[in-house]
Write a protein that holds these residues in place. Sequence first.
Motif, PDB file in Angstrom:
ATOM      1  N   MET A 137      -6.730  -7.411  -8.843  1.00 14.95           N
ATOM      2  CA  MET A 137      -6.197  -7.115  -8.488  1.00 14.95           C
ATOM      3  C   MET A 137      -6.710  -6.292  -7.152  1.00 14.95           C
ATOM      4  O   MET A 137      -7.864  -5.418  -7.808  1.00 14.95           O
ATOM      5  N   THR A 138      -6.364  -6.103  -6.270  1.00 16.70           N
ATOM      6  CA  THR A 138      -7.196  -5.302  -4.631  1.00 16.70           C
ATOM      7  C   THR A 138      -6.783  -4.003  -4.840  1.00 16.70           C
ATOM      8  O   THR A 138      -5.452  -3.451  -5.021  1.00 16.70           O
ATOM      9  N   PRO A 139      -7.084  -3.251  -4.438  1.00 19.45           N
ATOM     10  CA  PRO A 139      -6.557  -1.393  -4.206  1.00 19.45           C
ATOM     11  C   PRO A 139      -4.960  -1.485  -4.035  1.00 19.45           C
ATOM     12  O   PRO A 139      -4.196  -0.307  -3.523  1.00 19.45           O
ATOM     13  N   ALA A 140      -4.614  -2.554  -2.589  1.00 20.85           N
ATOM     14  CA  ALA A 140      -3.419  -2.828  -1.869  1.00 20.85           C
ATOM     15  C   ALA A 140      -1.906  -3.100  -3.416  1.00 20.85           C
ATOM     16  O   ALA A 140      -1.180  -3.200  -2.356  1.00 20.85           O
ATOM     17  N   ALA A 141      -2.922  -3.776  -4.007  1.00 22.43           N
ATOM     18  CA  ALA A 141      -1.552  -4.687  -5.160  1.00 22.43           C
ATOM     19  C   ALA A 141      -0.554  -3.502  -5.583  1.00 22.43           C
ATOM     20  O   ALA A 141       0.069  -3.760  -5.679  1.00 22.43           O
ATOM     21  N   ALA A 142      -1.886  -2.799  -5.865  1.00 23.77           N
ATOM     22  CA  ALA A 142      -0.950  -1.393  -6.727  1.00 23.77           C
ATOM     23  C   ALA A 142       0.620  -0.881  -5.497  1.00 23.77           C
ATOM     24  O   ALA A 142       1.710  -0.686  -6.431  1.00 23.77           O
ATOM     25  N   GLU A 143       0.771  -1.009  -4.427  1.00 23.94           N
ATOM     26  CA  GLU A 143       1.896  -0.833  -3.552  1.00 23.94           C
ATOM     27  C   GLU A 143       2.378  -1.655  -3.520  1.00 23.94           C
ATOM     28  O   GLU A 143       3.502  -1.283  -3.076  1.00 23.94           O
ATOM     29  N   HIS A 144       2.393  -2.814  -3.657  1.00 24.02           N
ATOM     30  CA  HIS A 144       3.243  -4.137  -3.097  1.00 24.02           C
ATOM     31  C   HIS A 144       3.809  -4.420  -4.503  1.00 24.02           C
ATOM     32  O   HIS A 144       3.789  -4.530  -4.913  1.00 24.02           O
ATOM     33  N   PRO A 145       5.122  -5.061  -3.813  1.00 32.27           N
ATOM     34  CA  PRO A 145       6.296  -5.002  -4.361  1.00 32.27           C
ATOM     35  C   PRO A 145       5.598  -6.581  -5.418  1.00 32.27           C
ATOM     36  O   PRO A 145       6.373  -6.874  -5.999  1.00 32.27           O
ATOM     37  N   ILE A 146       4.972  -7.128  -5.106  1.00 34.83           N
ATOM     38  CA  ILE A 146       4.341  -8.427  -5.461  1.00 34.83           C
ATOM     39  C   ILE A 146       3.814  -8.460  -6.760  1.00 34.83           C
ATOM     40  O   ILE A 146       3.932  -8.915  -7.390  1.00 34.83           O
ATOM     41  N   VAL A 188     -19.623 -16.407  -5.816  1.00 32.49           N
ATOM     42  CA  VAL A 188     -19.145 -16.622  -4.685  1.00 32.49           C
ATOM     43  C   VAL A 188     -16.759 -16.115  -4.687  1.00 32.49           C
ATOM     44  O   VAL A 188     -16.421 -16.201  -5.494  1.00 32.49           O
ATOM     45  N   THR A 189     -16.769 -14.617  -4.477  1.00 30.51           N
ATOM     46  CA  THR A 189     -15.207 -14.132  -4.565  1.00 30.51           C
ATOM     47  C   THR A 189     -14.172 -14.931  -3.531  1.00 30.51           C
ATOM     48  O   THR A 189     -14.594 -14.816  -2.375  1.00 30.51           O
ATOM     49  N   CYS A 190     -13.175 -15.257  -3.914  1.00 31.92           N
ATOM     50  CA  CYS A 190     -12.120 -15.741  -2.951  1.00 31.92           C
ATOM     51  C   CYS A 190     -10.169 -15.278  -3.164  1.00 31.92           C
ATOM     52  O   CYS A 190     -10.514 -14.059  -4.675  1.00 31.92           O
ATOM     53  N   PRO A 191      -9.578 -15.191  -2.098  1.00 38.21           N
ATOM     54  CA  PRO A 191      -8.385 -14.343  -2.836  1.00 38.21           C
ATOM     55  C   PRO A 191      -7.496 -15.122  -3.402  1.00 38.21           C
ATOM     56  O   PRO A 191      -7.589 -16.349  -3.799  1.00 38.21           O
ATOM     57  N   ALA A 192      -7.240 -14.997  -4.497  1.00 35.00           N
ATOM     58  CA  ALA A 192      -6.326 -15.579  -5.789  1.00 35.00           C
ATOM     59  C   ALA A 192      -4.979 -15.298  -5.468  1.00 35.00           C
ATOM     60  O   ALA A 192      -4.170 -16.247  -5.912  1.00 35.00           O
ATOM     61  N   VAL A 193      -4.786 -14.268  -4.880  1.00 37.50           N
ATOM     62  CA  VAL A 193      -2.626 -13.761  -4.811  1.00 37.50           C
ATOM     63  C   VAL A 193      -3.065 -13.355  -2.859  1.00 37.50           C
ATOM     64  O   VAL A 193      -4.173 -12.212  -2.830  1.00 37.50           O
ATOM     65  N   TRP A 194      -2.406 -14.139  -2.090  1.00 38.38           N
ATOM     66  CA  TRP A 194      -2.312 -13.312  -0.613  1.00 38.38           C
ATOM     67  C   TRP A 194      -0.936 -13.407   0.155  1.00 38.38           C
ATOM     68  O   TRP A 194      -0.023 -14.347  -0.491  1.00 38.38           O
ATOM     69  N   THR A 195      -0.578 -12.495   0.811  1.00 42.49           N
ATOM     70  CA  THR A 195       0.426 -12.787   2.003  1.00 42.49           C
ATOM     71  C   THR A 195      -0.112 -13.027   3.315  1.00 42.49           C
ATOM     72  O   THR A 195      -1.250 -12.581   3.958  1.00 42.49           O
TER      73      THR A 195
END
Length: 233
Positions: A137-146, A188-195
């Motif tokens: 999880m990224t830092p943004a994940a903690a506050e996102h409804p998903i 190599v780091t890639c997005p796994a969940v994005w909006t």
Amino acid sequence: MTSERRALVVRGGWAGHEPVKATDLFIPYLRDQGFVVEVAESPARYADAEFMAATDLVLQCMTMATISGEEVAGLVAAVAAGTGLAGWHGGIADAYRASADYLQLVGGQFAAHAARCGPGERTGDQSDNYVPHRIVMTPAAAEHPITAGLADFDLDTEQYWVLTDDHNDVLATTTTAQRPWAAWQRPVTCPAVWTRQWGRGRVFVATPGHTVEVLRDENVRTIVERGLLWASR
């Protein structure tokens, strides 16, 4: 139950992703959330502007396949006007490879998945590409409804290496390890969940979901269910 909304499920393409069984996991959930659901076996509905204007959510599970110029233009216009677009794995991130307009809308394209062993040890079936990996999880994940309340978790399945752009809001990543037999020399780091916000519409992508079993994982299923609701108009 929420007020009635309309969802279009577009499914098909490569059979290995089990598009019927995979989407059938989530159609009852959508109906329970108040959606009237229509199922289509091709993207032809995207070219019907009147229908798309009345559609609140598109759940797409269409790996590879092709799309006409009219169909992709209809989808892009509908999302820009407020229709949500959501999906997982190849059904959204490896669809319509030849359409630049589609790829820009979604914000990412499957490039590869690493093998679990060297060339001489592979069997030739799909499990050659099942590797243990972590969804972080990224830092943004903690506050996102998903993703609120979800912690990092582990999977043993295909790990997508995707090509993306920085218009995405990334909620989780995954890091493909360097392998002795591989051409890349570092992880190599890639997005796994994005909006992604596109005009007035929302786009949700989760790269886990190669099989029905992966989609039944508690973390993956929670992310997908929340992502469907988040993306909907």
